[in-house]
Enzyme design. Structure first.
Site, PDB file in Angstrom:
ATOM      1  CG  ASP A  27      28.078 -46.859 -16.697  1.00 13.63           C
ATOM      2  OD1 ASP A  27      28.187 -45.415 -16.671  1.00 13.63           O
ATOM      3  OD2 ASP A  27      29.472 -48.327 -16.735  1.00 13.63           O
TER       4      ASP A  27
ATOM      5  CB  SER B 166      33.474 -26.988 -13.780  1.00 10.17           C
ATOM      6  OG  SER B 166      34.657 -26.344 -13.972  1.00 10.17           O
TER       7      SER B 166
ATOM      8  CE1 TYR C 237      34.776 -31.665 -17.267  1.00 10.86           C
ATOM      9  CE2 TYR C 237      35.527 -29.368 -17.247  1.00 10.86           C
ATOM     10  CZ  TYR C 237      35.248 -30.549 -16.858  1.00 10.86           C
ATOM     11  OH  TYR C 237      34.623 -30.426 -15.492  1.00 10.86           O
TER      12      TYR C 237
ATOM     13  CE  LYS D  73      31.406 -31.092 -15.835  1.00  8.30           C
ATOM     14  NZ  LYS D  73      30.763 -31.678 -14.451  1.00  8.30           N
TER      15      LYS D  73
END
Ligand SMILES: NC(=O)c1ccc[n+]([C@@H]2O[C@H](COP(=O)([O-])OP(=O)(O)OC[C@H]3O[C@@H](n4cnc5c(N)ncnc54)[C@H](OP(=O)(O)O)[C@@H]3O)[C@@H](O)[C@H]2O)c1
Length: 296
Positions: A66, A145, A158, A162
Site C-alpha cells: 500500500d 496524466s 485530481y 498530477k
C-alpha cells in the site's frame, strides 16, 4: 536490455497492479522478459493477475504494497532485494481519482487524493532510491496524466496531484541523472479502465442537489464518459511506452500516450495563450453551462 550484467532478468516493481494500467504494464513487461513484481494494496484482489498470467504462460511475483503505508513499502522492497539483490526499476502507477467541482470537495477528500497520488508516489520513490544509488543505476517512472499538463473542470484536486507529480518528476530527474538513475513521466490520455467505473472517485458532495455546481458536474460527467467511450488509447499503448522508457539507452523525460491529447498539448504550445484558452477551456465551459461567453 532486460537482463543485468549477471545474466539475470532485471527486476521491476509496479504499484497498483491489481487492475487497469498497472495490470497491463505488469503483463506486458513480463512478456518482454523482465522479472516483474506486481504489487497491490489488497492481496485478495490478485485473482485477475494470477488468471491472466496463467493464460499467457507468465510467472509473476505478487506482493502486498500500500503506497500510503511505510511498513508495507519497506517489507515489499526487502523481499525483492532478498530474492533478487536489485531493483532495476520502479513504476509508480497506483493512484486514485477525485471528481467534483472544487467547492463540493471536502478537505478530507482532497487530502486523501494527495496522500495517495503524490505523497504515496514520493514515499515509494524515496524507499527504492538507496538501492538504486548503491547500484549506480535505476529507472523511476511515474504514470502521471495529460491531466498533469492541462487542467479540467470537475477534477481540480485530481489534476493538482498530477501537476504535482509532473513537478516532482521533472525536478527529481535533474537530481538523479548524475547518479545514473533516470526518471521518466508517462502521460496517458483518457483510457477506459476501472478508473471510469468502480474507482471513479466521485466526491460525496458532487451530486448534492443543493450544490450550485451539481447540474454542471452532471453534464461534465456525461462529456467525460463520451470521451472515455470514444478514446482510441488503450492500456497496452501505455505499457509499450513504459517498455520504451525502461529499455532506451537514454530515456526521455516525457512520454505522452494518445494522439488526441498530444494534439491538444501541441495546440497549447503553439497557439497564442488567449486564443487557446478561449477555444479549448471556453468550449468546455460552454458545453456544461450553455453560456456562450462564460469563459473570459
Ligand atoms: N485511466 C485513465 O484514463 C488514466 C489517464 C491518465 C492517467 N491515469 C493514471 O494511471 C494510473 C492507473 O490508473 P488506472 O486507470 O489503471 O486506474 P484504476 O483502474 O482505478 O487502477 C488504480 C490502481 O491503483 C491502486 N491503488 C489505489 N490506491 C492505492 C494504494 N494506496 N496503494 C497501492 N495501490 C493503490 C488500485 O488498487 P485497488 O484495486 O486496491 O483499488 C488499482 O490497482 C493512475 O495513476 C491514474 O491517475 C489514468
Amino acid at each position: 536490455m532486460v537482463k543485468n550484467e549477471t545474466g539475470h532478468r532485471k527486476s521491476v516493481i509496479v504499484t497498483g497492479a491489481s487492475t487497469g494500467l498497472g495490470l497491463e504494464i505488469t503483463l506486458y513487461l513480463a512478456e518482454q522478459g523482465f522479472n516483474v513484481y506486481a504489487t497491490m494494496r489488497d492481496l485478495s484482489r490478485r485473482n485477475l493477475i494470477d488468471t491472466k498470467a496463467m493464460q499467457r504462460g507468465l510467472k509473476i511475483e505478487v506482493l502486498q504494497l500500500d503506497i500510503t503505508d511505510r511498513n508495507s513499502i519497506s517489507t515489499a522492497l526487502e523481499t525483492i532485494i532478498e530474492q533478487t539483490g536489485e531493483i532495476f526499476a520502479l513504476i509508480n502507477n497506483a493512484g486514485i481519482g477525485l471528481r467534483g467541482y472544487f467547492e463540493d470537495l471536502s478537505e478530507e477528500e482532497i487530502h486523501k487524493v494527495f496522500d495517495v497520488n503524490l505523497f504515496g508516489t514520493m514515499a515509494v520513490t524515496r524507499a527504492v532510491l538507496p538501492y538504486m544509488r548503491s547500484a549506480g543505476k535505476g529507472r523511476i517512472l511515474i504514470i502521471t496524466s495529460v491531466g498533469g499538463l492541462i487542467g479540467s473542470l470537475g477534477v481540480s484536486a485530481y489534476c493538482s496531484t498530477k501537476f504535482a507529480q509532473e513537478g516532482f518528476g521533472e525536478s527529481l530527474s535533474q537530481e538523479l541523472s548524475p547518479l545514473g538513475i533516470h526518471v521518466s513521466l508517462i502521460e496517458p490520455a483518457i483510457i477506459k479502465t476501472e478508473r471510469w467505473g468502480i474507482n471513479r472517485g466521485n466526491a460525496k458532495g458532487a451530486h448534492d442537489s443543493g450544490s450550485l455546481y451539481s447540474e454542471w458536474f452532471r453534464k461534465s460527467e456525461i462529456l467525460a464518459d463520451k470521451l472515455v467511450e470514444s478514446s482510441p488509447t488503450t492500456p497496452e499503448h501505455v505499457a509499450v511506452k513504459v517498455y520504451d522508457a525502461l529499455t532506451a539507452r537514454r530515456p526521455s523525460l516525457r512520454y505522452m500516450v494518445g494522439y488526441r491529447a498530444g494534439l491538444v498539448v501541441l495546440l497549447r504550445r503553439y497557439l497564442p495563450h488567449k486564443l487557446f484558452d478561449r477555444l479549448y477551456f471556453g468550449e468546455a465551459v460552454r458545453r456544461v453551462t450553455g453560456y456562450r461567453k462564460a469563459f473570459r
